[in-house]
Design an enzyme around this catalytic site. Structure first.
Site, PDB file in Angstrom:
ATOM      1  N   TRP A  19     -16.396   1.313  12.698  1.00 55.34           N
ATOM      2  CA  TRP A  19     -14.987   1.229  12.292  1.00 55.34           C
ATOM      3  C   TRP A  19     -14.177   0.391  13.271  1.00 55.34           C
ATOM      4  CZ3 TRP A  19     -11.198   3.164   8.909  1.00 55.34           C
ATOM      5  CH2 TRP A  19      -9.889   3.183   9.415  1.00 55.34           C
ATOM      6  N   ASP A  22      -6.570  -1.490  14.849  1.00 49.67           N
ATOM      7  CA  ASP A  22      -5.603  -2.440  15.409  1.00 49.67           C
ATOM      8  C   ASP A  22      -6.167  -3.488  16.368  1.00 49.67           C
ATOM      9  OD1 ASP A  22      -4.446  -0.143  14.429  1.00 49.67           O
ATOM     10  OD2 ASP A  22      -3.117   0.181  16.132  1.00 49.67           O
ATOM     11  N   ARG A 145       4.036   5.738  21.325  1.00 53.36           N
ATOM     12  CA  ARG A 145       2.838   4.915  21.582  1.00 53.36           C
ATOM     13  C   ARG A 145       3.023   3.432  21.293  1.00 53.36           C
ATOM     14  NH1 ARG A 145       1.669   8.276  17.195  1.00 53.36           N
ATOM     15  NH2 ARG A 145       1.326   7.252  15.192  1.00 53.36           N
ATOM     16  N   GLU A 200       5.003   2.573  14.471  1.00 52.22           N
ATOM     17  CA  GLU A 200       3.780   2.218  15.194  1.00 52.22           C
ATOM     18  C   GLU A 200       3.820   0.723  15.513  1.00 52.22           C
ATOM     19  OE1 GLU A 200       0.412   5.301  13.822  1.00 52.22           O
ATOM     20  OE2 GLU A 200       0.669   3.669  12.411  1.00 52.22           O
ATOM     21  N   ASP A 234       3.799   4.258   9.423  1.00 50.94           N
ATOM     22  CA  ASP A 234       2.546   4.988   9.160  1.00 50.94           C
ATOM     23  C   ASP A 234       2.555   5.721   7.823  1.00 50.94           C
ATOM     24  OD1 ASP A 234       4.333   6.953  10.003  1.00 50.94           O
ATOM     25  OD2 ASP A 234       2.806   8.101  11.063  1.00 50.94           O
TER      26      ASP A 234
HETATM   27  C1  FRU Z   1      -2.001   2.184  14.176  1.00 50.31           C
HETATM   28  C2  FRU Z   1      -2.378   3.295  15.135  1.00 50.31           C
HETATM   29  C3  FRU Z   1      -1.560   3.217  16.411  1.00 50.31           C
HETATM   30  C4  FRU Z   1      -2.446   3.921  17.400  1.00 50.31           C
HETATM   31  C5  FRU Z   1      -3.835   3.510  16.959  1.00 50.31           C
HETATM   32  C6  FRU Z   1      -4.894   4.544  17.142  1.00 50.31           C
HETATM   33  O1  FRU Z   1      -3.015   1.912  13.257  1.00 50.31           O
HETATM   34  O2  FRU Z   1      -2.224   4.552  14.522  1.00 50.31           O
HETATM   35  O3  FRU Z   1      -0.273   3.761  16.321  1.00 50.31           O
HETATM   36  O4  FRU Z   1      -2.175   3.544  18.719  1.00 50.31           O
HETATM   37  O5  FRU Z   1      -3.726   3.174  15.583  1.00 50.31           O
HETATM   38  O6  FRU Z   1      -6.161   4.046  16.822  1.00 50.31           O
END
Ligand code: FRU
Length: 550
Positions: A19, A22, A145, A200, A234
């Site tokens: 998998w 990001d 984050r 995000e 999200d």
């Molecule tokens: C976005 C996300 C981010 C996070 C990461 C975790 O797709 O949810 O906010 O840092 O993926 O894999």
């Protein structure tokens, strides 16, 4: 073991298995482009995330290196999530990323290269004085984050944004630091918006309003620039951006009045595209966008394929010179080095119901550019501006088979000759009843893409075959509109009007695969359209596509 599945991409960035999500910390450094990305070391679903790492000299051929960051310290033991890289003079590249601790609290950490003189940046150190930012009691520790690339302001402070939310309000906090080690949160967020949910992967950068060839680095503070703030939502898994003004002294960003802020905002890409991130390429003075395209087949399919997710072809980002109200995107020129067999067609009229086949290339692995001329707008369907149509609703009702006046016309990709399976990408031109100006809809419609059943968007275990759509802001003064699609087995990236509207789609035909896939230009509008030109190429697989983190 790697199965060379017929839905696997050939020229997109994809590790051999497992998998990915990001893109993280893209950077050009000492002759190499670096790409880090969220990667599951153990399987084809999300989990066990590390920062996998690959390098490239040309953004086309990639070499995998060892993982850069993985959970190992108290401040990231439950996760090493997304972040970015900043080139800090005197220190070299510094990673800012989100770590998850034992209590599932999210915090921002930094990491530095063991040897900044190593152009591969193989080894990363996470110093013990981490974290650099913790959520305080007013903040949401499980939604804090994805720190952005930092920039150095004239006042001697570094600044970075961190995505968050308070209840339903999406928030981008802004932090300041003099030494890149001690970070202080500004009193107010740089921007926030009610009812948008968690922000995000924010991205924040300037674009020039006078130079339409070069990008700007983050610390640009001169005249003739606008700022872009992009966030990834999200709840719906799509992104939007605004253009606006950044006030460095107040640490505030204010979107321009004509740049919609919220669910109906502009998008980098109106399709399957998420968690994107730009970087400034010092080698060629351009800003480049990376983005993740998730699978839309079933989790079961992903597990049996052994892989899930890919990165789109990197795109340059510029302000649209014609209206200065939106951005334009174009695949990096380097990707053209993969073009091989070539065919061209010129000046062909296509009448309603006609379809022209593009022969002589490999339609499942191709780059195709078409320029249409619609001639007169007389027959265009009326567009009633008193009603606010959503492009997606229009596309749902007016698919590629629904006869129109001017359009639908465009490309039919990954098709069987009897159109049992096909993915159309097309325009439909309306006429605004109040101004008589054209209103152009662009759709990329996966509904007819596969014989496999769509089990609906709410089913986790679904094959999802959605239509995607956006408007294209063109005046059609000379009647012309172009469409370019990069077709790579299960991913199609389409660029309308030289990148004003972009749509990425994932599709999984069962018959229209490999040699059995066909490519056509079509028209289903009563008005004949002229195909001024079609340029189509087979695309090669990069020689070195060893992205494989293990
Ligand atoms: C976005 C996300 C981010 C996070 C990461 C975790 O797709 O949810 O906010 O840092 O993926 O894999």
């Amino acid at each position: 073991e790697l199965v060379n599945h017929f839905h696997r991409s050939a020229f997109h960035f994809q590790p051999p298995k497992h998998w990915i999500n990001d893109p993280n910390g893209p950077l050009y450094y000492k002759g190499f482009y670096h790409l880090f990305y969220q990667y599951n070391t153990k399987g084809a679903v999300w989990g066990n995330i590390v920062w996998a790492h690959s390098v490239s000299k040309d953004l086309v051929n990639w070499e995998a290196l060892e993982h850069a960051i993985y959970p190992s310290k108290w401040f990231d033991i439950k996760g090493t999530w997304s972040g970015s890289i900043t080139l800090v003079p005197g220190k070299g590249p510094v990673i800012l990323y989100t770590g998850i601790n034992q209590n599932e609290t999210q915090m921002q950490n930094y990491a530095i290269p063991e040897d900044p003189s190593d152009p591969y940046l193989r080894k990363w150190i996470k110093p013990d004085d981490n974290p650099v930012a913790m959520p305080d009691y007013t903040m949401n520790g499980s939604d804090f984050r994805d720190p952005t690339t930092a920039w150095l302001s004239k006042d001697g402070h570094w600044r970075t944004l961190v995505g968050s939310r308070k209840k339903h309000r999406g928030i981008a906090y802004i932090y300041r630091s003099r030494d890149f080690r001690h970070w202080v949160k500004a009193k107010h967020p740089v921007h926030s918006k009610e009812s948008t949910g968690m922000w995000e992967c924010p991205d924040f950068f300037p674009v020039s309003t006078i130079d339409f060839e070069n990008g700007l680095d983050l610390d640009y503070a001169g005249p003739n620039a606008k700022h872009v703030l992009k966030v990834s939502l999200d709840m719906t898994r799509y992104e939007y951006y605004t253009l606006g003004k950044y006030y460095p002294k107040k640490d505030r960003y204010v979107p321009n009045g004509d740049s919609p802020d919220g669910w109906d905002g502009l998008r980098f890409d109106y399709g399957n595209f998420y968690a994107s991130k730009t970087f400034f390429d010092y080698k060629k003075n351009r800003r480049i966008l990376w983005g993740w395209a998730n699978e839309s087949d079933t989790v079961e399919d992903d597990i049996s394929k052994g892989w899930a997710g890919l990165q789109v072809i990197p795109r340059t980002v510029l302000l649209d010179s014609s209206n200065k109200k939106q951005l334009v995107f174009w695949p990096i020129e380097e990707i053209e080095s993969l073009r091989s067999s070539y065919v061209r067609m010129n000046n062909k009229d296509i009448e309603m119901g006609q379809r022209l086949e593009v022969k002589g290339i490999t339609p499942a692995q191709a780059d195709v550019e078409v320029t249409f001329n619609v001639g007169s707008l007389e027959k265009a369907e009326p567009f009633d501006t008193s009603y606010t149509y959503k492009p997606l609703d229009l596309c749902r009702v007016k698919g590629s088979n629904v006869t129109g006046g001017v359009g639908p016309f465009g490309l039919i990709t990954l098709a069987t000759p009897d159109l049992e399976e096909y993915t159309p990408i097309f325009f439909r031109v309306f006429k605004d009843t109040s101004t008589n100006k054209p209103k152009v809809l662009m759709c990329s419609d996966a509904r007819p893409s596969s014989l496999e059943q769509d089990r609906g968007p709410l089913n986790q275990d679904r094959m999802y075959k959605p239509p995607f759509a956006g408007f294209v802001d063109v005046d059609l003064a000379d009647g012309r509109i172009s469409l370019r699609s990069l077709i790579d087995h299960s991913v199609i990236e389409s660029f309308g009007a030289l990148g004003k509207t972009v749509i990425t789609s994932r599709v999984y035909p069962v018959k229209a695969v490999k040699e059995n896939a066909h490519l056509y230009v079509f028209n289903n509008g009563t008005q004949t359209v002229n195909v001024e030109s079609v340029d189509a190429w087979s695309m090669e697989r990069p020689l070195q596509m060893n992205n494989g983190a293990t």
